[in-house]
Scaffold this active site. Sequence first.
Site, PDB file in Angstrom:
ATOM      1  N   ASN A   8       4.271   7.134   3.256  1.00 34.38           N
ATOM      2  CA  ASN A   8       4.854   5.836   3.596  1.00 34.38           C
ATOM      3  C   ASN A   8       4.370   4.742   2.657  1.00 34.38           C
ATOM      4  O   ASN A   8       3.285   4.833   2.076  1.00 34.38           O
ATOM      5  CB  ASN A   8       4.478   5.443   5.036  1.00 34.38           C
ATOM      6  N   ILE A   9       5.196   3.701   2.546  1.00 34.52           N
ATOM      7  CA  ILE A   9       4.819   2.470   1.860  1.00 34.52           C
ATOM      8  C   ILE A   9       4.672   1.393   2.928  1.00 34.52           C
ATOM      9  O   ILE A   9       5.580   1.180   3.734  1.00 34.52           O
ATOM     10  CB  ILE A   9       5.873   2.024   0.836  1.00 34.52           C
TER      11      ILE A   9
ATOM     12  N   GLY B 278      -8.976   7.697  -6.004  1.00 31.94           N
ATOM     13  CA  GLY B 278      -7.780   6.944  -5.646  1.00 31.94           C
ATOM     14  C   GLY B 278      -8.097   5.492  -5.355  1.00 31.94           C
ATOM     15  O   GLY B 278      -9.119   5.173  -4.725  1.00 31.94           O
TER      16      GLY B 278
ATOM     17  N   ASP C 185       0.863  -1.186   0.000  1.00 31.10           N
ATOM     18  CA  ASP C 185       0.000   0.000   0.000  1.00 31.10           C
ATOM     19  C   ASP C 185       0.896   1.231   0.000  1.00 31.10           C
ATOM     20  O   ASP C 185       1.537   1.542   1.008  1.00 31.10           O
ATOM     21  CB  ASP C 185      -0.910  -0.035   1.227  1.00 31.10           C
TER      22      ASP C 185
ATOM     23  N   THR D 156      -1.654  11.493   5.059  1.00 32.92           N
ATOM     24  CA  THR D 156      -1.146  12.777   4.598  1.00 32.92           C
ATOM     25  C   THR D 156      -2.307  13.724   4.302  1.00 32.92           C
ATOM     26  O   THR D 156      -2.289  14.901   4.668  1.00 32.92           O
ATOM     27  CB  THR D 156      -0.281  12.591   3.346  1.00 32.92           C
TER      28      THR D 156
ATOM     29  N   ASP E 145      -6.819   3.557  -3.280  1.00 32.80           N
ATOM     30  CA  ASP E 145      -6.855   3.254  -1.849  1.00 32.80           C
ATOM     31  C   ASP E 145      -8.263   3.458  -1.282  1.00 32.80           C
ATOM     32  O   ASP E 145      -8.721   2.675  -0.436  1.00 32.80           O
ATOM     33  CB  ASP E 145      -5.847   4.115  -1.091  1.00 32.80           C
TER      34      ASP E 145
ATOM     35  N   GLY F  72       1.361   5.067   0.041  1.00 34.12           N
ATOM     36  CA  GLY F  72       0.760   6.356   0.337  1.00 34.12           C
ATOM     37  C   GLY F  72       1.714   7.485   0.016  1.00 34.12           C
ATOM     38  O   GLY F  72       2.860   7.258  -0.394  1.00 34.12           O
TER      39      GLY F  72
END
Length: 256
Positions: free
Chosen positions: A11-12, A105, A6, A130, A107, A8
């Site tokens: 971060n991953i 998105g 995932d 974020t 996600d 973002g």
Amino acid sequence: MLLVIDVGNSNIKFALMDGENVVAQWRMASEHDRSGKEYADYIAPLLHKAGYSDDIEGMIISTVVPQILENLQIFGREYIGVEALIAHQMDMGLAINVDSPSSVGSDRLVNAIGAHDQYEGDLIIISLGTATTMDHIGKDGSYNGGLIAPGLALSRDALAHAAAQLPHIDLKRLDDNSVIGKNSNDQISIGLYWGYHALLEGLIAKMRQEIEGPVTIIATGGLSALFDTEDKIFDHIDPNLTLRGLSILYHRQPQK
């Protein structure tokens, strides 16, 4: 074993999934120029330490940072030995009731899949990362739109950058719940935390009015841990919602 990734803006998250269960997970900063080998150098020792180096049978990626995708695919193909499925290139299997479905998105759609599988009725999913997103998922699992607001950490960073005499603080909730701080650090913590708390309460109330019926509120994302269900603004805090949604999406696909 499925490797779920995932991506973002900040971060991953890498996770090993056995069905819908998270076996292990790791996190690294999202950097646009990291190579496939660099991902392998980071992940391979962790997989080995966890005892799953040879057990990965598939891989799926959701990303909101397109520049990172290609090298993650190379990582999967050349170092894990699997061809990754890409969430935004797949049929999500849900109605997307917005003006431009392709602009949503992956996600947020994956969260809809994971939430509809776990919870009944109309849902509001709040992802605290974020950016903060709030989405309405219908009883039938449809994605019905939502809103986007600056994330809590983004607001903190903007404040520190724009106001020369204000410090950059760690995000936290103060123990005494007071909203009258006695020093600059506490005052910033109070303003950010309780200001955001009020923002969430207000937006949830407005969204509830438009949905016109019972609705379950689910929080996810990296900053959801700052809040607690005892605050009564969320019914559930589900930090693994995206990972579970990705696993469900992967296993819906015809297996070759």
